[in-house]
Design an enzyme around this catalytic site. Sequence first.
Site, short mmCIF file in Angstrom:
data_model
loop_
_atom_site.label_atom_id
_atom_site.label_comp_id
_atom_site.label_asym_id
_atom_site.label_seq_id
_atom_site.Cartn_x
_atom_site.Cartn_y
_atom_site.Cartn_z
CG ASP A 143 -1.79 -1.22 1.33
OD1 ASP A 143 -2.07 -1.83 0.28
OD2 ASP A 143 -2.17 -1.58 2.46
CG HIS A 287 -5.17 -11.57 -1.89
ND1 HIS A 287 -6.53 -11.45 -1.96
CD2 HIS A 287 -4.82 -11.17 -0.65
CE1 HIS A 287 -7.00 -11.02 -0.80
NE2 HIS A 287 -5.99 -10.85 0.01
O1 F6P Z 1 -2.34 -4.02 3.39
C1 F6P Z 1 -2.18 -4.89 2.32
C2 F6P Z 1 -3.51 -5.31 1.76
O2 F6P Z 1 -3.29 -6.13 0.63
C3 F6P Z 1 -4.45 -4.16 1.41
O3 F6P Z 1 -4.11 -3.53 0.20
C4 F6P Z 1 -5.77 -4.88 1.40
O4 F6P Z 1 -6.82 -3.95 1.66
C5 F6P Z 1 -5.63 -5.87 2.51
O5 F6P Z 1 -4.26 -6.07 2.71
C6 F6P Z 1 -6.28 -7.20 2.23
O6 F6P Z 1 -6.22 -7.99 3.37
P1 F6P Z 1 -6.38 -9.58 3.36
O7 F6P Z 1 -5.05 -10.16 3.05
O8 F6P Z 1 -6.81 -9.91 4.73
O9 F6P Z 1 -7.38 -9.95 2.32
#
Ligand code: F6P
Length: 363
Positions: A143, A287
Site C-alpha cells: 500500500d 491478491h
Molecule cells: O495491506 C495490504 C492489503 O493487501 C491491502 O491492500 C488490502 O486492503 C488488505 O491487505 C487485504 O487484506 P487480506 O489479506 O486480509 O485480504
Amino acid sequence: MPTPLKRIGILTGGGDCPGLNAVIRSVAKPAMAYFNASVIGILDGFEGLVEGKMRELSHLDVSGIVNLGGTILGTSNKGDPFHYPVESAGGIAITDCSRKALDNYITWGLDALVAIGGDGTMNIAYKFSQMGMKIIGVPKTIDNDLEATDITFGYDSALAVATEAIDRLQTTASAHHRVIVIEVMGRYAGWIALGAGLAGGADVILIPEIPFKWHSIFDCVVRRSRGARFSIICVSEGALPEGGSIVVAEKDARRTDPIRLGGIGNVVATRISEATGLETRVTVLGHLQRGGSPTAFDRILATKFGAMALQAASRGEFGTMVSLHGANVITVKLEDAIARQRLVPLDSQLLMAARAVGVALGD
Ligand code: F6P
C-alpha cells in the site's frame, strides 16, 4: 551503545508482500556470519510470539530466498498481542496477551527483535518498545502508506503486477470497444491506483484522496466511446463518491485492521453501464498484487533494510524503524512512523503529471 547480539528474533507481521524473504535473509546471513549469533524465526507474526511458535533458522533456511515471494516464517493479520482473539466457550474474546508475548521474548533470551510489517506491526512494535523490548521495525506493504519512509518495499512489485494487468486489459478493451474497470488494493491510500494507472495509461484513475463525481466518469467514457471507443478505469479499493462512503468487504474484530475494503470496482462498473449503456466489464486484481517474486527494486531495498536493521540493532538503536530517506537508509523513531498514514498529497507531482496527460481523476 553497542549491544552484544547473540540471539536475534525475526518475525513478519500483517499481510505478506514480495521482499519479506529478502529482508529475513539480509538480517540472518550477516547475523550468523559476523556476529556468530543464532537467529530465531518467530512463526506467523506476533501470533507466534504469543503462542510460543518459533524455530532456529539455519544458513540453509535463508539461502536462495532473495527472489522468493511470501514469507518462510508465515504471517498473520489477526495476531495483535494487545487485542488477541482468544477462543472461549462464549465465543471469541479479544484479550490483552502482551505480557505472554513479552515473557516468550524474555524466555527465548532475545537480544533484539526485528519486526517486518506495515502500520499495524509498527504500532505493536512501538507498544512493546515501551514495555522494554529491544525491537526494530522494517517497513513493508504494497500500500506504501507508511509515514516516515520515502517508500515501503512491496509497493514496486505490486505496481509491476497492476501495470501489467492494465496493459493486458487495454488490448481486450480496445478489441471489443468496452469500458473496463480494474480495482486495485491500497486500503485508504491511492498509491497503487495512481502509480499503476499512470504507468498503464488508464483514462480514469479514482483514489480515496479525491472523492469522485459520477458525471465526471460518465463524461469521460462517453467522450472516449466516440473516439478511441474504449476506456480503462483504474479504481483504488478505498475510492468513494462525493457524499458517499467507502465499500467494505468484511468486518472482523480479530484483524489488526478490522475493516477489509473491496467492491467499489463492481459498483463503478454497474453505474457506468446503467448511466451510459456502454458495455462494461470489471476485473478485481486482488491478491495477485501481493503474490510472486519481488521486483529487482524491492529485492535491493529489502536487502538494504535488513542489513541496516541489523547494524542499527548492533548500535543499540531500538524503538526505531529503518527508513528510506533519499538514497540512504536511516533509522526513525517508531512513534514518527505510526503518527499518521501516508496518503497521496493533493499537490503531488504524480497527480499533476496525470492531469497533464489528460487522465480524469473524477473531480
Ligand atoms: O495491506 C495490504 C492489503 O493487501 C491491502 O491492500 C488490502 O486492503 C488488505 O491487505 C487485504 O487484506 P487480506 O489479506 O486480509 O485480504
